[in-house]
Motif scaffolding. Structure first.
Motif, PDB file in Angstrom:
ATOM      1  N   ALA A 117       1.187  -0.834   0.126  1.00  0.00           N
ATOM      2  CA  ALA A 117      -0.038  -0.086  -0.053  1.00  0.00           C
ATOM      3  C   ALA A 117       1.003   1.280  -0.183  1.00  0.00           C
ATOM      4  O   ALA A 117       1.647   0.992   0.785  1.00  0.00           O
ATOM      5  CB  ALA A 117      -1.158  -0.077   1.582  1.00  0.00           C
ATOM      6  N   GLU A 118       0.558   1.989  -0.335  1.00  0.00           N
ATOM      7  CA  GLU A 118       1.587   3.390  -0.540  1.00  0.00           C
ATOM      8  C   GLU A 118       0.871   4.861  -0.796  1.00  0.00           C
ATOM      9  O   GLU A 118      -1.083   5.008  -1.422  1.00  0.00           O
ATOM     10  CB  GLU A 118       1.335   3.435  -2.439  1.00  0.00           C
ATOM     11  N   PHE A 119       0.992   5.484   0.376  1.00  0.00           N
ATOM     12  CA  PHE A 119       0.050   6.489   0.667  1.00  0.00           C
ATOM     13  C   PHE A 119       0.401   7.331  -0.340  1.00  0.00           C
ATOM     14  O   PHE A 119       1.853   8.363   0.412  1.00  0.00           O
ATOM     15  CB  PHE A 119      -0.159   6.491   2.106  1.00  0.00           C
ATOM     16  N   THR A 120      -0.114   8.227  -1.065  1.00  0.00           N
ATOM     17  CA  THR A 120       0.229   9.027  -1.914  1.00  0.00           C
ATOM     18  C   THR A 120       0.432  10.681  -1.190  1.00  0.00           C
ATOM     19  O   THR A 120       0.029  10.927   0.075  1.00  0.00           O
ATOM     20  CB  THR A 120      -0.394   9.700  -2.933  1.00  0.00           C
ATOM     21  N   SER A 121       1.813  11.343  -1.380  1.00  0.00           N
ATOM     22  CA  SER A 121       1.708  12.689  -1.073  1.00  0.00           C
ATOM     23  C   SER A 121       2.384  14.082  -1.940  1.00  0.00           C
ATOM     24  O   SER A 121       2.433  13.043  -3.054  1.00  0.00           O
ATOM     25  CB  SER A 121       3.129  12.678  -0.002  1.00  0.00           C
ATOM     26  N   THR A 122       2.465  14.987  -1.932  1.00  0.00           N
ATOM     27  CA  THR A 122       2.798  15.691  -3.429  1.00  0.00           C
ATOM     28  C   THR A 122       3.697  15.651  -3.849  1.00  0.00           C
ATOM     29  O   THR A 122       4.359  15.687  -5.115  1.00  0.00           O
ATOM     30  CB  THR A 122       2.575  16.895  -3.010  1.00  0.00           C
ATOM     31  N   SER A 123       5.158  14.984  -3.231  1.00  0.00           N
ATOM     32  CA  SER A 123       5.985  14.672  -2.896  1.00  0.00           C
ATOM     33  C   SER A 123       6.132  13.476  -3.682  1.00  0.00           C
ATOM     34  O   SER A 123       7.720  13.110  -4.533  1.00  0.00           O
ATOM     35  CB  SER A 123       7.212  14.522  -1.904  1.00  0.00           C
ATOM     36  N   THR A 124       5.498  12.486  -3.427  1.00  0.00           N
ATOM     37  CA  THR A 124       5.750  10.895  -4.175  1.00  0.00           C
ATOM     38  C   THR A 124       4.446  10.377  -5.222  1.00  0.00           C
ATOM     39  O   THR A 124       4.252   9.159  -5.680  1.00  0.00           O
ATOM     40  CB  THR A 124       5.758  10.129  -3.255  1.00  0.00           C
ATOM     41  N   LYS A 125       3.248  11.404  -5.244  1.00  0.00           N
ATOM     42  CA  LYS A 125       2.491  10.983  -5.571  1.00  0.00           C
ATOM     43  C   LYS A 125       2.575  10.030  -7.477  1.00  0.00           C
ATOM     44  O   LYS A 125       2.286   9.061  -7.104  1.00  0.00           O
ATOM     45  CB  LYS A 125       1.555  12.067  -5.972  1.00  0.00           C
ATOM     46  N   ASP A 126       3.389  10.850  -8.438  1.00  0.00           N
ATOM     47  CA  ASP A 126       3.863  10.306  -9.767  1.00  0.00           C
ATOM     48  C   ASP A 126       4.489   9.288  -9.025  1.00  0.00           C
ATOM     49  O   ASP A 126       4.207   8.835 -10.165  1.00  0.00           O
ATOM     50  CB  ASP A 126       4.844  11.721 -10.514  1.00  0.00           C
ATOM     51  N   ALA A 127       5.417   9.226  -8.575  1.00  0.00           N
ATOM     52  CA  ALA A 127       6.370   8.161  -8.221  1.00  0.00           C
ATOM     53  C   ALA A 127       4.987   6.697  -8.150  1.00  0.00           C
ATOM     54  O   ALA A 127       4.954   5.616  -8.349  1.00  0.00           O
ATOM     55  CB  ALA A 127       7.785   7.576  -7.263  1.00  0.00           C
ATOM     56  N   ASP A 128       4.354   6.887  -7.697  1.00  0.00           N
ATOM     57  CA  ASP A 128       3.310   5.436  -6.317  1.00  0.00           C
ATOM     58  C   ASP A 128       2.423   5.475  -7.667  1.00  0.00           C
ATOM     59  O   ASP A 128       1.888   4.361  -7.360  1.00  0.00           O
ATOM     60  CB  ASP A 128       2.771   6.704  -5.625  1.00  0.00           C
ATOM     61  N   TRP A 129       1.985   6.110  -8.189  1.00  0.00           N
ATOM     62  CA  TRP A 129       0.725   6.381  -9.161  1.00  0.00           C
ATOM     63  C   TRP A 129       1.465   5.801 -10.460  1.00  0.00           C
ATOM     64  O   TRP A 129       0.256   4.635 -11.581  1.00  0.00           O
ATOM     65  CB  TRP A 129       0.361   7.697  -9.663  1.00  0.00           C
ATOM     66  N   HIS A 130       2.992   5.994 -10.966  1.00  0.00           N
ATOM     67  CA  HIS A 130       3.401   5.205 -12.275  1.00  0.00           C
ATOM     68  C   HIS A 130       4.071   4.360 -12.304  1.00  0.00           C
ATOM     69  O   HIS A 130       3.893   2.883 -12.164  1.00  0.00           O
ATOM     70  CB  HIS A 130       3.644   6.839 -13.222  1.00  0.00           C
ATOM     71  N   GLU A 131       5.179   4.396 -11.879  1.00  0.00           N
ATOM     72  CA  GLU A 131       6.450   3.642 -11.909  1.00  0.00           C
ATOM     73  C   GLU A 131       6.135   2.605 -10.786  1.00  0.00           C
ATOM     74  O   GLU A 131       6.721   1.825 -11.373  1.00  0.00           O
ATOM     75  CB  GLU A 131       7.621   4.722 -11.279  1.00  0.00           C
ATOM     76  N   LYS A 132       6.001   2.869  -9.484  1.00  0.00           N
ATOM     77  CA  LYS A 132       5.670   1.734  -8.566  1.00  0.00           C
ATOM     78  C   LYS A 132       4.359   1.098  -8.999  1.00  0.00           C
ATOM     79  O   LYS A 132       4.688  -0.373  -8.737  1.00  0.00           O
ATOM     80  CB  LYS A 132       5.853   2.483  -7.235  1.00  0.00           C
ATOM     81  N   LEU A 133       3.596   1.613  -9.257  1.00  0.00           N
ATOM     82  CA  LEU A 133       1.962   0.678  -9.565  1.00  0.00           C
ATOM     83  C   LEU A 133       2.329  -0.105 -11.548  1.00  0.00           C
ATOM     84  O   LEU A 133       2.383  -1.611 -11.047  1.00  0.00           O
ATOM     85  CB  LEU A 133       1.248   1.919 -10.130  1.00  0.00           C
ATOM     86  N   ASN A 134       3.744   0.298 -11.662  1.00  0.00           N
ATOM     87  CA  ASN A 134       3.861  -0.514 -13.110  1.00  0.00           C
ATOM     88  C   ASN A 134       4.709  -1.893 -12.604  1.00  0.00           C
ATOM     89  O   ASN A 134       4.270  -3.041 -12.974  1.00  0.00           O
ATOM     90  CB  ASN A 134       5.107   0.245 -13.900  1.00  0.00           C
ATOM     91  N   VAL A 135       5.611  -1.774 -11.144  1.00  0.00           N
ATOM     92  CA  VAL A 135       6.847  -2.670 -11.156  1.00  0.00           C
ATOM     93  C   VAL A 135       5.606  -3.636 -10.201  1.00  0.00           C
ATOM     94  O   VAL A 135       5.404  -4.440 -10.560  1.00  0.00           O
ATOM     95  CB  VAL A 135       7.600  -2.263 -10.232  1.00  0.00           C
ATOM     96  N   TYR A 136       5.052  -3.060  -9.766  1.00  0.00           N
ATOM     97  CA  TYR A 136       3.990  -3.671  -8.462  1.00  0.00           C
ATOM     98  C   TYR A 136       3.082  -4.928  -9.316  1.00  0.00           C
ATOM     99  O   TYR A 136       2.817  -5.577  -8.923  1.00  0.00           O
ATOM    100  CB  TYR A 136       3.461  -3.123  -7.087  1.00  0.00           C
ATOM    101  N   GLY A 137       2.789  -4.463 -10.237  1.00  0.00           N
ATOM    102  CA  GLY A 137       1.278  -5.305 -11.256  1.00  0.00           C
ATOM    103  C   GLY A 137       2.129  -5.717 -12.068  1.00  0.00           C
ATOM    104  O   GLY A 137       1.890  -7.328 -12.490  1.00  0.00           O
ATOM    105  N   GLN A 138       3.987  -6.354 -11.997  1.00  0.00           N
ATOM    106  CA  GLN A 138       4.457  -7.482 -12.238  1.00  0.00           C
ATOM    107  C   GLN A 138       4.119  -8.523 -11.450  1.00  0.00           C
ATOM    108  O   GLN A 138       4.438 -10.106 -12.305  1.00  0.00           O
ATOM    109  CB  GLN A 138       5.140  -7.456 -13.721  1.00  0.00           C
ATOM    110  N   LEU A 139       4.225  -8.535 -10.100  1.00  0.00           N
ATOM    111  CA  LEU A 139       4.464  -8.928  -9.336  1.00  0.00           C
ATOM    112  C   LEU A 139       3.518  -9.660  -8.052  1.00  0.00           C
ATOM    113  O   LEU A 139       3.507 -10.538  -7.745  1.00  0.00           O
ATOM    114  CB  LEU A 139       6.117  -9.197  -9.015  1.00  0.00           C
ATOM    115  N   VAL A 140       3.240  -8.368  -7.433  1.00  0.00           N
ATOM    116  CA  VAL A 140       2.689  -8.459  -5.962  1.00  0.00           C
ATOM    117  C   VAL A 140       1.151  -8.501  -6.568  1.00  0.00           C
ATOM    118  O   VAL A 140       1.040  -7.670  -6.784  1.00  0.00           O
ATOM    119  CB  VAL A 140       2.646  -7.362  -5.038  1.00  0.00           C
TER     120      VAL A 140
END
Length: 191
Positions: A117-140
């Motif tokens: 689970a990622e809790f977005t903030s103004t500083s991490t929202k882009d990475a949480d919604w794009h970068e991390k979601l793409n990687v997690y979506g292949q395995l988790v």
């Protein structure tokens, strides 16, 4: 340190994934910050704000009850490695096989994760919604993005080589269904 994540470029001449991962693990980040390996760069970003505590605790408590046998739910700053895509993330909250922590290293294998689970903030929202979601979506198996700015929680499941195949969302205050291996409904009124 500033509120925005701060990327640190690898040394000239490049480093391999294992070298970068070791560097991330050995960084002496200031209190309140965490280091991750995102897009081939070391990124130092602030830990969650105080107001995130209640929703994080509420979510963790609910997930603990439905976690698969031998799995634990936690929100401590541990790093999980995704070597196939040369990434290492420290999810805000995770459910993982407890045996993943039997090793001596400083990072755990992401294959042991059953939920992040990622809790977005103004500083991490882009990475949480794009970068991390793409990687997690292949395995988790399950990923929850708790969008603190939009006051909405989104559940992703059914990972594949192309990312998650299922997605649904609920506004804070509404229940959210979480599929197997949890098969539960999350109460988001504390969010």
């Amino acid at each position: 340190m500033i509120e925005q994540p701060t990327p640190i470029d690898p040394r000239v001449g490049g480093q391999g994934f294992d070298d970068l991962l070791r560097t991330v693990e050995e960084l002496d980040t200031p209190d309140g910050f965490k280091a991750e390996l995102i897009r081939g760069k070391i990124v130092v970003s602030p830990w969650s704000k105080l107001r995130y505590l209640r929703p994080m605790r509420a979510l963790r408590r609910q997930l603990e009850e439905y976690a698969p046998e031998g799995h634990i739910a936690d929100s401590t700053p541990f790093l999980f490695s995704f070597p196939a895509v040369e990434r290492a993330y420290g999810p805000d909250l995770f459910v993982v096989e407890e045996a993943a922590f039997d090793a001596d290293g400083r990072h755990a294998d992401a294959e042991a994760l059953s939920l992040v689970a990622e809790f977005t903030s103004t500083s991490t929202k882009d990475a949480d919604w794009h970068e991390k979601l793409n990687v997690y979506g292949q395995l988790v198996p399950v990923c929850l993005v708790v969008d603190m700015q939009d006051r909405e929680i989104t559940c992703f499941s059914d990972p594949s080589s192309g990312g998650y195949r299922a997605r649904w969302a609920a506004s804070f205050g509404k229940p959210l269904k979480v599929p197997g291996p949890f098969d539960c409904e999350i109460d988001t009124t504390a969010f």
